[in-house]
Scaffold this motif. Sequence first.
Motif, PDB file in Angstrom:
ATOM      1  N   GLY B 269      39.372 -44.051 -21.765  1.00 28.25           N
ATOM      2  CA  GLY B 269      40.421 -43.075 -22.073  1.00 28.25           C
ATOM      3  C   GLY B 269      41.313 -42.842 -20.858  1.00 28.25           C
ATOM      4  O   GLY B 269      42.548 -42.795 -20.967  1.00 28.25           O
ATOM      5  N   MET B 270      40.675 -42.721 -19.673  1.00 26.14           N
ATOM      6  CA  MET B 270      41.457 -42.474 -18.456  1.00 26.14           C
ATOM      7  C   MET B 270      42.368 -43.661 -18.149  1.00 26.14           C
ATOM      8  O   MET B 270      43.518 -43.479 -17.722  1.00 26.14           O
ATOM      9  N   ALA B 271      41.872 -44.876 -18.378  1.00 24.01           N
ATOM     10  CA  ALA B 271      42.695 -46.067 -18.100  1.00 24.01           C
ATOM     11  C   ALA B 271      43.874 -46.139 -19.076  1.00 24.01           C
ATOM     12  O   ALA B 271      45.001 -46.442 -18.668  1.00 24.01           O
ATOM     13  N   LEU B 272      43.626 -45.846 -20.337  1.00 25.92           N
ATOM     14  CA  LEU B 272      44.718 -45.919 -21.313  1.00 25.92           C
ATOM     15  C   LEU B 272      45.789 -44.868 -21.002  1.00 25.92           C
ATOM     16  O   LEU B 272      46.984 -45.097 -21.228  1.00 25.92           O
ATOM     17  N   ALA B 273      45.343 -43.716 -20.481  1.00 26.06           N
ATOM     18  CA  ALA B 273      46.316 -42.684 -20.117  1.00 26.06           C
ATOM     19  C   ALA B 273      47.070 -43.074 -18.848  1.00 26.06           C
ATOM     20  O   ALA B 273      48.270 -42.817 -18.708  1.00 26.06           O
ATOM     21  N   PHE B 275      47.665 -46.119 -17.740  1.00 28.36           N
ATOM     22  CA  PHE B 275      48.479 -47.329 -17.912  1.00 28.36           C
ATOM     23  C   PHE B 275      49.030 -47.398 -19.336  1.00 28.36           C
ATOM     24  O   PHE B 275      48.639 -48.268 -20.123  1.00 28.36           O
ATOM     25  N   PRO B 276      49.949 -46.482 -19.647  1.00 26.32           N
ATOM     26  CA  PRO B 276      50.440 -46.408 -21.035  1.00 26.32           C
ATOM     27  C   PRO B 276      51.126 -47.700 -21.491  1.00 26.32           C
ATOM     28  O   PRO B 276      51.094 -48.013 -22.682  1.00 26.32           O
ATOM     29  N   ASP B 277      51.702 -48.456 -20.551  1.00 30.97           N
ATOM     30  CA  ASP B 277      52.339 -49.711 -20.961  1.00 30.97           C
ATOM     31  C   ASP B 277      51.307 -50.704 -21.479  1.00 30.97           C
ATOM     32  O   ASP B 277      51.574 -51.475 -22.399  1.00 30.97           O
ATOM     33  N   GLU B 278      50.140 -50.687 -20.842  1.00 32.76           N
ATOM     34  CA  GLU B 278      49.076 -51.590 -21.296  1.00 32.76           C
ATOM     35  C   GLU B 278      48.629 -51.208 -22.714  1.00 32.76           C
ATOM     36  O   GLU B 278      48.427 -52.059 -23.568  1.00 32.76           O
ATOM     37  N   TRP B 279      48.461 -49.915 -22.941  1.00 30.81           N
ATOM     38  CA  TRP B 279      48.083 -49.458 -24.286  1.00 30.81           C
ATOM     39  C   TRP B 279      49.202 -49.777 -25.277  1.00 30.81           C
ATOM     40  O   TRP B 279      48.939 -50.151 -26.426  1.00 30.81           O
ATOM     41  N   GLY B 280      50.422 -49.675 -24.824  1.00 30.18           N
ATOM     42  CA  GLY B 280      51.571 -50.030 -25.661  1.00 30.18           C
ATOM     43  C   GLY B 280      51.501 -51.486 -26.126  1.00 30.18           C
ATOM     44  O   GLY B 280      51.810 -51.806 -27.272  1.00 30.18           O
ATOM     45  N   ARG B 387      45.747 -44.631 -35.731  1.00 27.80           N
ATOM     46  CA  ARG B 387      46.337 -43.281 -35.732  1.00 27.80           C
ATOM     47  C   ARG B 387      47.472 -43.154 -34.714  1.00 27.80           C
ATOM     48  O   ARG B 387      47.951 -42.051 -34.486  1.00 27.80           O
ATOM     49  N   SER B 388      47.835 -44.262 -34.091  1.00 30.93           N
ATOM     50  CA  SER B 388      48.859 -44.252 -33.028  1.00 30.93           C
ATOM     51  C   SER B 388      48.590 -43.177 -31.974  1.00 30.93           C
ATOM     52  O   SER B 388      49.515 -42.491 -31.535  1.00 30.93           O
ATOM     53  N   ILE B 389      47.348 -43.017 -31.594  1.00 34.12           N
ATOM     54  CA  ILE B 389      47.032 -42.026 -30.567  1.00 34.12           C
ATOM     55  C   ILE B 389      47.330 -42.609 -29.179  1.00 34.12           C
ATOM     56  O   ILE B 389      46.799 -43.652 -28.821  1.00 34.12           O
ATOM     57  N   CYS B 390      48.201 -41.920 -28.448  1.00 33.82           N
ATOM     58  CA  CYS B 390      48.397 -42.246 -27.035  1.00 33.82           C
ATOM     59  C   CYS B 390      47.822 -41.078 -26.251  1.00 33.82           C
ATOM     60  O   CYS B 390      48.037 -39.924 -26.612  1.00 33.82           O
ATOM     61  N   LEU B 391      47.087 -41.381 -25.197  1.00 39.29           N
ATOM     62  CA  LEU B 391      46.425 -40.304 -24.466  1.00 39.29           C
ATOM     63  C   LEU B 391      47.237 -39.884 -23.256  1.00 39.29           C
ATOM     64  O   LEU B 391      47.834 -40.713 -22.555  1.00 39.29           O
ATOM     65  N   GLU B 392      47.245 -38.568 -23.022  1.00 42.52           N
ATOM     66  CA  GLU B 392      47.850 -38.008 -21.825  1.00 42.52           C
ATOM     67  C   GLU B 392      46.771 -37.210 -21.117  1.00 42.52           C
ATOM     68  O   GLU B 392      46.139 -36.339 -21.729  1.00 42.52           O
ATOM     69  N   PRO B 415      46.468 -35.806 -27.193  1.00 38.70           N
ATOM     70  CA  PRO B 415      47.171 -36.888 -27.866  1.00 38.70           C
ATOM     71  C   PRO B 415      48.670 -36.670 -27.708  1.00 38.70           C
ATOM     72  O   PRO B 415      49.174 -35.580 -27.971  1.00 38.70           O
ATOM     73  N   ALA B 416      49.338 -37.696 -27.216  1.00 39.13           N
ATOM     74  CA  ALA B 416      50.793 -37.594 -27.092  1.00 39.13           C
ATOM     75  C   ALA B 416      51.397 -38.525 -28.125  1.00 39.13           C
ATOM     76  O   ALA B 416      50.713 -39.372 -28.671  1.00 39.13           O
ATOM     77  N   GLY B 417      52.659 -38.393 -28.362  1.00 38.55           N
ATOM     78  CA  GLY B 417      53.311 -39.310 -29.284  1.00 38.55           C
ATOM     79  C   GLY B 417      52.858 -39.065 -30.700  1.00 38.55           C
ATOM     80  O   GLY B 417      52.721 -37.943 -31.135  1.00 38.55           O
TER      81      GLY B 417
END
Lengths: 71, 420
Positions: B269-273, B275-280, B387-392, B415-417
């Motif tokens: 979760g911390m990595a996805l938050a 590095f949002p481009d990577e999750w993108g 669910r298109s969850i982006c983490l902040e 959850p952002a976005g």
Amino acid sequence: MAGEEMVRVAVDQELCIGAGVCELLEPEVFELDNDIVISSVTGDELLPRARADVVVDRCPSRAIAIVEEEL
Amino acid sequence: MAPPSAAAVDTPNVTDPSLYLEGIPHDRFAQIRATPGLAWHPYEDGGFWAVTRHAEVRHVSRNPELFSSAIGHTNLWDLEADALEARRSLIDTDAPDHTRLRRLVAGAFTPKNIRRWEETVRAITGELLDEFVAQGGGDWVDMVAAPLPIQVILTMLGVPTDDADYLVELSNYLVEGTGDAQSIPPDAFGNTTELRLLPFNSPASHALFEYGEGMRQQRQNDLRDDLVSHLVQAESDVERMSRNEYRNMFHLLVFAGNETTRTAISHGGMALAAFPDEWGRVLADPGLIDSSAEEILRWATPVMHMRRTATTDTELAGTPIAEGDKVVMWYASANRDEAVFEDPFRFDVSRANGDHFAFGGGGPHLCLGAFLARLEVTVLLEEMAKRSICLEQTSEPVRARSNFVHGVLSVGMQPAGGTN
Ligand code: HEM
């Protein structure tokens, strides 16, 4: 290059711990018995040497070997 | 213990648990990796050989006849003989005991059989994520990372999931036991056993043993299609498993099945938050889910090291090792080895080389739950993507004071976005 060279593989059933890595990598060749949880080779299937090397290398208990023989 | 060689005296300390409050001391490991040979690392009144490079970790892991799991202990400190016997689990054995015990449980954890749990894992994950979104976020560890793996392993074992909170609490105390500070008194949970005889020197182990014993008695007369029943059946034949082996196996499955995966999901979760481009990239291409799960495992390295003990005089990286020396495989370092991973400090969801050592260095103690843990991380990513969850990240992580488990006690996320 002998890219297509086929080799026979064998499982040492004393060493097998039933991790299932071989079955995942080469389901046509290896099968785990669900009761005794030991892998064996399903028949006399052969593998290209490069793929055989990978399973030998990945088997955690080093139970798989290439049987060197004249084919 | 071997006398330290002159070169090794400068080895930077990597065992002080307080270092890990700031994260893995990667700069220190990089320094050790760059030094030829093996580094001698002082520890308590002796020391150990620090194995930090990928190739050498693999050598130690895959040669158990040279590097034993059954002698001394698989943690840094030695146990007295009676304590080692009382505490010995699958993880502290060599063949043939290891082979016998491992085969008793291996069937439930093969890749093929683990796949049958996919829908269960998906249902549990979906519920947790929906709640996380509905609440507008919160503590990621508490809301997602901890409950997911414990609910899954308890379901497999056949333990009522109502007891999940209690078992998570015990498990937290066990992690404390790997550090240098315990927050509970020796007689907690009614414990009367000397702490040195209990896994992690923790009274919480007594509680977990008691819990496992209760399960054993219940299942004895009421066998079901679950893992505890399977163990109880094996335990009825002492040739297959002794009572002491049963309780240590139960303890190991609960602890290993939950603490580690929870750590992977926390760092994931911390990595996805971070590095949002990577999750993108993953959201745009679900074909990257599998490689991103592997990258999360490498990135997290929940179990940072395991120890072996040399059974004979041998040699590694040109360094002589004496019989009886402690040899410690630092998975946390091997997973950042620049000789194997290009740009190892980059979080890359499409990294092609998945040969990380999060589950061990490729030898017979290869994590029993590896395919289960992979399933959990993969399904989590799939359900987040759905669910298109982006983490902040909303707060700094509180990290475990441990040089063994890369634990995160809490970290705020929202959850952002998009939401569903
Ligand atoms: C991301 C999650 C996980 C990580 C990173 C992890 C890591 C590890 C590592 C590094 C080892 C090797 C120990 C050694 O080298 O001596 C191991 C062993 C083990 N793990 Fe896991 N683990 C995870 C999840 C699980 C799960 C879900 C289970 C559930 C049952 C589990 C059960 C075990 C057991 C029983 C062993 C001992 C295997 C043996 O000694 O043969 N682990 N794990």
